[in-house]
Design an enzyme around this catalytic site. Structure first.
Site, mmCIF file in Angstrom:
data_model
loop_
_atom_site.group_PDB
_atom_site.id
_atom_site.type_symbol
_atom_site.label_atom_id
_atom_site.label_comp_id
_atom_site.label_asym_id
_atom_site.label_seq_id
_atom_site.Cartn_x
_atom_site.Cartn_y
_atom_site.Cartn_z
ATOM 1 N N HIS A 53 0.864 -1.189 0.000
ATOM 2 C CA HIS A 53 0.000 0.000 0.000
ATOM 3 C C HIS A 53 0.891 1.226 0.000
ATOM 4 C CE1 HIS A 53 -3.164 2.797 1.202
ATOM 5 N NE2 HIS A 53 -4.013 1.855 0.817
ATOM 6 N N ASP A 77 -7.996 -5.318 -0.109
ATOM 7 C CA ASP A 77 -8.455 -6.166 -1.222
ATOM 8 C C ASP A 77 -8.113 -7.633 -1.051
ATOM 9 O OD1 ASP A 77 -7.567 -3.320 -2.911
ATOM 10 O OD2 ASP A 77 -9.591 -4.152 -3.013
HETATM 11 C C1 SDX Z 1 -6.189 0.090 -2.881
HETATM 12 O O1 SDX Z 1 -4.448 4.608 -1.919
HETATM 13 C C2 SDX Z 1 -5.365 3.973 -1.339
HETATM 14 O O2 SDX Z 1 -5.803 4.277 -0.249
HETATM 15 C C3 SDX Z 1 -5.901 2.794 -2.127
HETATM 16 C C4 SDX Z 1 -6.944 1.945 -1.379
HETATM 17 C C5 SDX Z 1 -8.240 2.702 -1.129
HETATM 18 O O3 SDX Z 1 -8.974 2.304 -0.219
HETATM 19 O O4 SDX Z 1 -8.542 3.627 -1.926
HETATM 20 O O5 SDX Z 1 -6.412 1.517 -0.128
HETATM 21 C C6 SDX Z 1 -7.339 0.714 -2.196
HETATM 22 O O6 SDX Z 1 -5.917 0.443 -4.011
HETATM 23 C C7 SDX Z 1 -5.340 -0.915 -2.134
HETATM 24 C C8 SDX Z 1 -4.118 -1.407 -2.976
HETATM 25 C C9 SDX Z 1 -4.629 -2.517 -3.916
HETATM 26 N N1 SDX Z 1 -3.539 -2.836 -4.886
HETATM 27 C C10 SDX Z 1 -2.948 -4.055 -4.845
HETATM 28 O O7 SDX Z 1 -3.126 -4.911 -3.967
HETATM 29 C C11 SDX Z 1 -1.994 -4.290 -6.019
HETATM 30 C C12 SDX Z 1 -0.663 -4.831 -5.477
HETATM 31 N N2 SDX Z 1 -0.003 -3.743 -4.739
HETATM 32 C C13 SDX Z 1 0.962 -2.955 -5.449
HETATM 33 O O8 SDX Z 1 0.651 -2.727 -6.801
HETATM 34 C C14 SDX Z 1 1.444 -1.761 -4.644
HETATM 35 O O9 SDX Z 1 1.676 -2.172 -3.368
HETATM 36 C C15 SDX Z 1 0.613 -0.498 -4.606
HETATM 37 C C16 SDX Z 1 0.225 -0.031 -5.971
HETATM 38 C C17 SDX Z 1 -0.596 -0.695 -3.780
HETATM 39 C C18 SDX Z 1 1.496 0.560 -3.988
HETATM 40 O O10 SDX Z 1 2.538 0.759 -4.918
HETATM 41 P P1 SDX Z 1 3.783 1.622 -4.508
HETATM 42 O O11 SDX Z 1 3.330 2.921 -3.926
HETATM 43 O O12 SDX Z 1 4.764 1.651 -5.617
HETATM 44 O O13 SDX Z 1 4.355 0.754 -3.325
HETATM 45 P P2 SDX Z 1 5.576 1.116 -2.524
HETATM 46 O O14 SDX Z 1 6.223 2.375 -2.980
HETATM 47 O O15 SDX Z 1 5.215 1.039 -1.082
HETATM 48 O O16 SDX Z 1 6.543 -0.101 -2.908
HETATM 49 C C19 SDX Z 1 7.689 -0.296 -2.151
HETATM 50 C C20 SDX Z 1 8.418 -1.410 -2.838
HETATM 51 C C21 SDX Z 1 8.612 -1.197 -4.326
HETATM 52 O O17 SDX Z 1 9.834 -1.828 -4.632
HETATM 53 P P3 SDX Z 1 11.150 -0.862 -4.851
HETATM 54 O O18 SDX Z 1 10.806 0.042 -6.024
HETATM 55 O O19 SDX Z 1 11.327 -0.072 -3.547
HETATM 56 O O20 SDX Z 1 12.272 -1.811 -5.143
HETATM 57 O O21 SDX Z 1 7.665 -2.650 -2.709
HETATM 58 C C22 SDX Z 1 7.403 -3.163 -3.999
HETATM 59 C C23 SDX Z 1 7.540 -2.017 -4.993
HETATM 60 O O22 SDX Z 1 7.939 -2.535 -6.245
HETATM 61 N N3 SDX Z 1 6.018 -3.657 -3.956
HETATM 62 C C24 SDX Z 1 5.668 -4.910 -4.207
HETATM 63 C C25 SDX Z 1 4.277 -4.947 -3.993
HETATM 64 N N4 SDX Z 1 3.842 -3.737 -3.634
HETATM 65 C C26 SDX Z 1 4.934 -2.936 -3.617
HETATM 66 N N5 SDX Z 1 6.382 -6.005 -4.586
HETATM 67 C C27 SDX Z 1 5.677 -7.137 -4.751
HETATM 68 N N6 SDX Z 1 4.327 -7.281 -4.552
HETATM 69 C C28 SDX Z 1 3.607 -6.194 -4.184
HETATM 70 N N7 SDX Z 1 2.292 -6.315 -3.996
#
Ligand code: SDX
Length: 435
Positions: free
Chosen positions: A313, A370
């Site tokens: 998140h 989710d």
């Molecule tokens: C919702 O914003 C909100 O409030 C949204 C929401 C709402 O109620 O409106 O809460 C609803 O959208 C929840 C999120 C649902 N999405 C997913 O479950 C999809 C999987 N999650 C990822 O796509 C991701 O975690 C995000 C999109 C949710 C967040 O993306 P970010 O902001 O890029 O995450 P981050 O910066 O915290 O990531 C840190 C690191 C990154 O790696 P580096 O670039 O530092 O090397 O963690 C990695 C990311 O690549 N990472 C993951 C990951 N999520 C982040 N790696 C593997 N699996 C994952 N799920």
């Protein structure tokens, strides 16, 4: 302009190249990080700020929802989500988000009565559906039909009239379940069901989805209670991507129906609200506990675009408090229904393994809202294609409350971000003969 009482400090920014400095006000809210007011930065320094994805940018003043990502806290108008999920109802939370306080008995009854009597949609909207292919994704239909509402309800599109704003808000909250159910029935080739005023919001939605002319449908209280709780958990979430989309659309003066349609479009993405559908598809693809390690490794692999849906998140770097409530509700619903869904066991095994994995620990990736919602919705009988539609039904309350707060803000202006330009500098046109 911002209320002077919010200014609690100043920060000085110094340009090391020229030695010039600028003092920027620091604003404090009621809780959470302070903000640096950079609005005079360009006029003072000729420089913009740079924050792609707006990860550390406050876009507005808001009193609706507070999130503490480190502590896993979510408050709606100060009330913890855990208490609202256990003790409140979706329409009471809707009233709270719209008006700032929990309703008295009279206020609650008036609001529920108003919503109940706006649940029907213009009869010609049903012909609008017939233009879609039967296999259209329900989110595509919901996006299109919601935008079309402004063609049917143009008597509540003057955003400068508080009465029309209130009517449009209530119409959207009341009609979204009806439109969602119609999208579902259309995809099945079954006739639409009309809303029933004798039913609660959640019961009504379930009957519009699952009743058929040949057979009455009475919602199991376990399911209607679980549905109401799922709607509460998805109602609002600060300035997330789809809410920011609604605010940006609304800042141009677009009518509320068009703004909510824009929010639905943004929510559809698998990185946002589309994740609940993607979680079920991912669990089905993993298929067996023996393959969990393979997928966790794929998620760790920087060269592999695969991400573990339902994990991570932008704000929560601890457990998403909604995921905790959803997990408990998941167990409760499946136990009460006597359903032994192997996907739930697979999800719990995946959660346990991921939370022990050093990559997930290092990146602070926890289950989000989710991760479990799809398993409950599947147990209720919804296809995965309807999961994000249900998210949109719930989030309509948050979107319209945030839109209302923005429109009523006297300092509100059209949103217009800038950029760091990296393209070609000015050059003369070359005729095709000279290229
Ligand atoms: C919702 O914003 C909100 O409030 C949204 C929401 C709402 O109620 O409106 O809460 C609803 O959208 C929840 C999120 C649902 N999405 C997913 O479950 C999809 C999987 N999650 C990822 O796509 C991701 O975690 C995000 C999109 C949710 C967040 O993306 P970010 O902001 O890029 O995450 P981050 O910066 O915290 O990531 C840190 C690191 C990154 O790696 P580096 O670039 O530092 O090397 O963690 C990695 C990311 O690549 N990472 C993951 C990951 N999520 C982040 N790696 C593997 N699996 C994952 N799920």
């Amino acid at each position: 302009m911002v209320q002077k009482e919010l200014v609690t400090n100043n920060m000085t920014l110094t340009d090391n190249a020229s030695g010039a400095s600028v003092e920027l006000p620091v604003l404090s809210g009621s809780v959470g990080p302070d903000v640096i007011d950079v609005r005079k930065l360009y006029s003072s320094t000729g420089k913009f700020t740079f924050d792609p994805g707006y990860g550390v940018t406050g876009s507005c003043l808001s009193a609706l929802t507070y999130i503490d990502g480190e502590e896993g806290i979510l408050l709606h108008r100060g009330y913890p989500i855990e208490q609202l999920a256990e003790k409140s109802s979706f329409l009471e939370v809707a009233y709270l988000l719209l008006n700032g306080e929990l309703p008295t008995g009279h206020e609650h009854n008036e609001f529920v009565d108003a919503i109940t009597h706006h649940t029907m949609v213009h009869e010609q909207l049903s012909t609008f559906f017939r233009g879609f292919r039967r296999d259209a994704h329900p989110m595509a239909i919901l996006c299109g039909v919601t935008g079309a509402l402004s063609a049917f309800y143009h008597d509540s599109t003057d955003i400068n009239d508080p009465v029309q704003r209130m009517i449009a808000s209530r119409r959207l909250i009341a009609k979204m379940p009806t439109l969602a159910a119609m999208a579902y029935k259309y995809s099945l080739g079954q006739p639409f069901n009309y809303p029933k005023n004798s039913l609660s919001y959640a019961e009504n939605f379930l009957q519009m989805c699952f009743a058929v002319p040949a057979d009455d449908y009475v919602a199991d209280p376990i399911l209607s209670d679980a549905m109401d709780k799922i709607l509460i958990l998805h109602a609002d979430h600060e300035q997330n991507a789809s809410t920011s989309t609604v605010r940006l659309a609304g800042s141009s003066g677009a009518n509320p129906f068009a703004c909510i349609a824009a929010g639905i479009a943004c929510l559809w993405g698998p990185a946002h609200g589309g994740a609940n559908e993607a979680v079920l598809e991912m669990l089905n693809e993993i298929g067996d506990k023996s393959r969990i390690g393979e997928y966790v490794n794929k998620a760790r692999d920087k060269d592999d675009p695969f991400r573990l849906f339902g994990f991570g998140h932008r704000v929560y770097k601890n457990f998403d408090p909604r995921a905790k409530v959803m997990r408990e509700s998941c167990h409760e619903v499946l136990n009460k229904l006597g359903i032994n869904d192997p996907l739930l066991e697979l999800a719990m095994e995946l959660e346990e393994l991921a939370l022990r994995d050093d990559y997930f620990i290092e990146k602070k990736l926890y289950p989000n809202v989710d991760f479990y919602s799809g398993i409950i919705l599947k147990a209720m009988g919804f296809p995965t294609s309807m999961f994000t539609v249900l998210f949109a039904v719930a989030r309509t309350v948050g979107w319209i409350s945030q839109w209302k707060e923005m429109i009523e803000d006297p300092a509100q202006r059209i949103g217009r971000p800038r950029q760091l330009y990296t393209g070609p500098v000015a050059r003369d046109y070359t005729p095709i003969s000279g290229r």
